[in-house]
Write a protein that holds these residues in place. Structure first.
Motif, PDB file in Angstrom:
ATOM      1  N   ASP A  50       7.490  20.255 -19.182  1.00  0.00           N
ATOM      2  CA  ASP A  50       7.585  19.840 -20.315  1.00  0.00           C
ATOM      3  C   ASP A  50       9.222  19.612 -20.357  1.00  0.00           C
ATOM      4  O   ASP A  50       9.945  20.656 -20.271  1.00  0.00           O
ATOM      5  CB  ASP A  50       7.298  20.512 -21.471  1.00  0.00           C
ATOM      6  N   VAL A  51       9.895  18.481 -20.717  1.00  0.00           N
ATOM      7  CA  VAL A  51      11.152  18.261 -20.940  1.00  0.00           C
ATOM      8  C   VAL A  51      11.505  18.330 -22.714  1.00  0.00           C
ATOM      9  O   VAL A  51      10.942  17.387 -23.156  1.00  0.00           O
ATOM     10  CB  VAL A  51      11.613  17.021 -20.320  1.00  0.00           C
ATOM     11  N   LYS A  52      12.329  19.371 -22.871  1.00  0.00           N
ATOM     12  CA  LYS A  52      12.504  19.320 -24.269  1.00  0.00           C
ATOM     13  C   LYS A  52      14.024  19.364 -24.809  1.00  0.00           C
ATOM     14  O   LYS A  52      14.917  19.141 -23.968  1.00  0.00           O
ATOM     15  CB  LYS A  52      12.353  20.939 -24.752  1.00  0.00           C
ATOM     16  N   ALA A  90       9.451   7.696 -10.473  1.00  0.00           N
ATOM     17  CA  ALA A  90       9.905   8.585  -9.788  1.00  0.00           C
ATOM     18  C   ALA A  90      11.147   9.173 -10.344  1.00  0.00           C
ATOM     19  O   ALA A  90      12.094   8.278 -10.391  1.00  0.00           O
ATOM     20  CB  ALA A  90      10.163   8.511  -8.224  1.00  0.00           C
ATOM     21  N   VAL A  91      11.761  10.377 -10.501  1.00  0.00           N
ATOM     22  CA  VAL A  91      12.823  10.909 -11.080  1.00  0.00           C
ATOM     23  C   VAL A  91      13.232  12.034 -10.182  1.00  0.00           C
ATOM     24  O   VAL A  91      12.479  12.684  -9.596  1.00  0.00           O
ATOM     25  CB  VAL A  91      12.594  11.590 -12.570  1.00  0.00           C
ATOM     26  N   THR A  92      14.550  12.293 -10.301  1.00  0.00           N
ATOM     27  CA  THR A  92      15.071  13.388  -9.360  1.00  0.00           C
ATOM     28  C   THR A  92      15.680  14.406 -10.205  1.00  0.00           C
ATOM     29  O   THR A  92      16.142  14.029 -11.410  1.00  0.00           O
ATOM     30  CB  THR A  92      16.168  12.869  -8.375  1.00  0.00           C
ATOM     31  N   GLU A  93      16.014  15.667  -9.830  1.00  0.00           N
ATOM     32  CA  GLU A  93      16.513  16.563 -10.552  1.00  0.00           C
ATOM     33  C   GLU A  93      17.949  16.197 -10.965  1.00  0.00           C
ATOM     34  O   GLU A  93      18.682  15.712 -10.035  1.00  0.00           O
ATOM     35  CB  GLU A  93      16.720  17.904  -9.831  1.00  0.00           C
ATOM     36  N   GLY A  94      18.353  16.195 -12.244  1.00  0.00           N
ATOM     37  CA  GLY A  94      19.821  15.967 -12.798  1.00  0.00           C
ATOM     38  C   GLY A  94      19.707  14.497 -13.200  1.00  0.00           C
ATOM     39  O   GLY A  94      20.855  14.159 -13.715  1.00  0.00           O
ATOM     40  N   LYS A 123      18.837   5.902 -26.434  1.00  0.00           N
ATOM     41  CA  LYS A 123      18.471   5.044 -25.258  1.00  0.00           C
ATOM     42  C   LYS A 123      17.513   5.708 -24.129  1.00  0.00           C
ATOM     43  O   LYS A 123      17.536   6.892 -24.143  1.00  0.00           O
ATOM     44  CB  LYS A 123      19.643   4.472 -24.519  1.00  0.00           C
ATOM     45  N   ILE A 124      16.370   4.992 -23.831  1.00  0.00           N
ATOM     46  CA  ILE A 124      15.527   5.672 -22.914  1.00  0.00           C
ATOM     47  C   ILE A 124      15.689   4.950 -21.731  1.00  0.00           C
ATOM     48  O   ILE A 124      15.668   3.699 -21.421  1.00  0.00           O
ATOM     49  CB  ILE A 124      14.088   5.505 -23.179  1.00  0.00           C
ATOM     50  N   GLU A 125      16.202   5.751 -20.558  1.00  0.00           N
ATOM     51  CA  GLU A 125      16.488   5.272 -19.355  1.00  0.00           C
ATOM     52  C   GLU A 125      15.481   5.151 -18.209  1.00  0.00           C
ATOM     53  O   GLU A 125      15.797   4.605 -17.127  1.00  0.00           O
ATOM     54  CB  GLU A 125      17.745   6.188 -18.869  1.00  0.00           C
ATOM     55  N   VAL A 126      14.349   5.495 -18.403  1.00  0.00           N
ATOM     56  CA  VAL A 126      13.066   5.711 -17.386  1.00  0.00           C
ATOM     57  C   VAL A 126      11.997   5.125 -18.137  1.00  0.00           C
ATOM     58  O   VAL A 126      11.972   5.067 -19.406  1.00  0.00           O
ATOM     59  CB  VAL A 126      12.905   7.025 -16.795  1.00  0.00           C
ATOM     60  N   ILE A 129      19.406  13.831 -21.895  1.00  0.00           N
ATOM     61  CA  ILE A 129      18.387  14.817 -21.324  1.00  0.00           C
ATOM     62  C   ILE A 129      18.505  14.312 -20.154  1.00  0.00           C
ATOM     63  O   ILE A 129      17.811  13.399 -19.703  1.00  0.00           O
ATOM     64  CB  ILE A 129      17.275  14.517 -22.442  1.00  0.00           C
ATOM     65  N   LEU A 130      18.123  15.628 -19.227  1.00  0.00           N
ATOM     66  CA  LEU A 130      18.183  15.426 -17.810  1.00  0.00           C
ATOM     67  C   LEU A 130      16.957  16.027 -17.471  1.00  0.00           C
ATOM     68  O   LEU A 130      16.310  16.716 -17.717  1.00  0.00           O
ATOM     69  CB  LEU A 130      19.385  16.020 -17.219  1.00  0.00           C
ATOM     70  N   SER A 131      16.440  15.229 -16.179  1.00  0.00           N
ATOM     71  CA  SER A 131      15.253  15.772 -15.445  1.00  0.00           C
ATOM     72  C   SER A 131      15.578  17.033 -14.961  1.00  0.00           C
ATOM     73  O   SER A 131      16.244  17.452 -14.150  1.00  0.00           O
ATOM     74  CB  SER A 131      15.013  14.819 -14.265  1.00  0.00           C
ATOM     75  N   PRO A 132      14.843  17.939 -15.325  1.00  0.00           N
ATOM     76  CA  PRO A 132      14.888  19.541 -14.694  1.00  0.00           C
ATOM     77  C   PRO A 132      14.462  19.489 -13.019  1.00  0.00           C
ATOM     78  O   PRO A 132      14.821  20.727 -12.516  1.00  0.00           O
ATOM     79  CB  PRO A 132      13.869  20.276 -15.530  1.00  0.00           C
ATOM     80  N   GLU A 133      13.481  18.629 -12.558  1.00  0.00           N
ATOM     81  CA  GLU A 133      13.238  18.442 -11.256  1.00  0.00           C
ATOM     82  C   GLU A 133      12.871  17.373 -10.786  1.00  0.00           C
ATOM     83  O   GLU A 133      12.783  16.286 -11.424  1.00  0.00           O
ATOM     84  CB  GLU A 133      11.915  19.554 -11.202  1.00  0.00           C
TER      85      GLU A 133
END
Length: 73
Positions: free
Chosen positions: A5-7, A24-28, A16-19, A43-47
């Motif tokens: 979960d990304v909180k 596929a997403v990368t950490e950060g 703005k939503i970037e994805v 808000i960044l991807s944790p993994e």
């Protein structure tokens, strides 16, 4: 595989939503930009993983601790 979960860490407007779901997403990697008090908060991807679900849309208001996305890692 696990679901993450990304909180949010702050209350704000979803600027703005970037994805997109399925990306596929990368950490950060930046997923979402919130606007609060005229500041942009990323808000960044944790993994690394795949974005399985977005629980917000642009223009929504979210509060601290809300789950905005789910990543399958």
């Amino acid at each position: 595989m696990s679901l993450i979960d990304v909180k949010t860490e702050i209350t704000g407007n979803v600027w703005k939503i970037e994805v997109n779901e399925g990306d596929a997403v990368t950490e950060g990697q930046m997923l979402v930009i919130l606007e609060s008090m005229k500041m942009e908060i990323p808000i960044l991807s944790p993994e690394d993983g795949v974005l399985k679900e977005l629980r917000i849309k642009e223009g929504d208001v979210t509060t601290e601790g809300n789950v905005v996305a789910v990543i399958e890692a």
